[in-house]
Write an enzyme that holds these catalytic residues in place. Structure first.
Site, mmCIF file in Angstrom:
data_model
loop_
_atom_site.group_PDB
_atom_site.id
_atom_site.type_symbol
_atom_site.label_atom_id
_atom_site.label_comp_id
_atom_site.label_asym_id
_atom_site.label_seq_id
_atom_site.Cartn_x
_atom_site.Cartn_y
_atom_site.Cartn_z
ATOM 1 C CB SER A 24 -13.398 3.971 -5.821
ATOM 2 O OG SER A 24 -12.406 4.054 -4.831
ATOM 3 C CE LYS A 78 9.115 11.478 5.702
ATOM 4 N NZ LYS A 78 8.055 12.495 5.564
#
Length: 347
Positions: free
Chosen positions: A174, A226
């Site tokens: 990763s 948001k």
């Protein structure tokens, strides 16, 4: 038994007083240090050639007889003398050097600061024509922005036209592989774990539990996106879709990054989140060669001057006191436990 009980109470009181005094001293030091700049760290440099030579001498001192040792010492002196003559005539070539930096990454890539300063130090002296930087990398990945910064730090070496090799002895997955793919050359041990070119996110949601207990959560936002998924509010399909879209976009950025820095990789074949052991990683071009960092660096010592470089932050006095207090408390607790355990066996 009564004596032991009284002794235990006395010991507990004494330890409490000591801890209180130390905490008071630590508080005074912290107040006095307030407003002062943090102490800067230092660069530690160790010559690997010297360490290997010392180990070799120690072993030869045990297995060789006196005559063999004398012959080796005589040959070493002769070589040193010849090198001195070459230097005096100006025949010697500039020393070729290898700089070794370690990065042991956690989920937050907490060693970013150490990496940054180590690279800054190396770049201040490294020669693109003669030198090489080796990063011994171990990481299973973590936060995207943290490993993005770590990868950018390694890119500084490439931008300075200095050859960069990454050695993976255990794992570079990763975010760890995001760092590794920046290198000109990736070496891995046969069973090192590489890949995991994917993105994952998860979080618990306690909304049902809160509703069951008649607890309301007020979440106020300005901006449609948001907040997408929350831990306490009621998540919506729209929020889930936006969150998944963000993950997919991050994955695309990750794939583009690997493709840019390691074009030999077939990104559609490896960017599905799978991991490969060293040999299998070689088959899909995630690595260039199967070799441990020990082998690579030891071989380099035969022709290069090899230096381990590490930036270490100096701990402030209050930090040292904090560590001392923690150690003292732990010892005190262990002593109390030991005393209590011993009292069981005394009648």
């Amino acid at each position: 038994m009564e004596f032991l009980a009284e002794y235990g109470v006395f010991l507990a009181k004494a330890i409490t007083v000591v801890i209180a005094v130390v905490l008071a001293v630590a508080g005074i030091v912290a107040v006095s240090a307030k407003g002062k700049h943090a102490t800067e760290g230092v660069i530690e440099v160790n010559k690997v050639n010297k360490r290997i030579s010392n180990m070799k001498d120690a072993l030869e001192g045990e297995i060789l007889d006196k005559d063999e040792i004398k012959e080796k010492e005589k040959a070493a002196k002769k070589d040193k003398k010849n090198q001195s003559k070459s230097s005096a005539k100006g025949d010697s070539k500039p020393a070729k050097r290898m700089y070794v930096i370690d990065f042991d990454g956690d989920i937050k890539a907490s060693e970013n600061e150490t990496l940054r300063n180590s690279i800054t130090a190396v770049l201040s002296v490294a020669d693109p024509k003669n030198d090489e930087v080796v990063v011994r990398l171990e990481s299973g990945g973590g936060m995207v922005h943290s490993y993005g910064l770590a990868s950018a730090q390694l890119d500084r070496i490439k931008n300075a036209n200095i050859p960069l090799t990454v050695c993976v002895d255990k794992v570079a997955a990763s975010g760890g592989y995001m760092m590794a793919c920046v290198a000109d050359k990736i070496l891995a041990s046969p069973f090192a774990v590489l890949g995991s070119i994917g993105v994952v996110a998860q979080l618990p949601n306690f909304n049902k539990l809160l509703k069951k207990n008649s607890i309301d959560i007020e979440l106020l936002t300005a901006g449609e996106h948001k907040r997408t998924l929350t831990m306490f509010g009621e998540n919506t399909d729209q929020g889930r879709e936006k969150f998944k879209h963000d993950l997919e976009d991050t994955h695309e950025l990750f794939k583009s990054f690997v493709r840019e820095h390691r074009p030999v990789v077939n990104i559609s074949e490896v960017a599905n989140g799978d991991v490969w052991f060293g040999k299998r990683a070689l088959d899909v071009n995630l690595v260039d060669e199967l070799k441990t960092s020990d082998e690579y660096i030891s071989q380099a010592c035969e022709s290069l001057d090899v230096f381990e470089v590490k930036y270490k932050e100096k701990k402030s006095l209050q930090e040292k006191l904090g560590l001392s207090i923690a150690a003292g408390v732990e010892q005190a607790i262990q002593k109390l436990i030991s005393t209590a355990q011993q009292s069981r066996f005394i009648s």
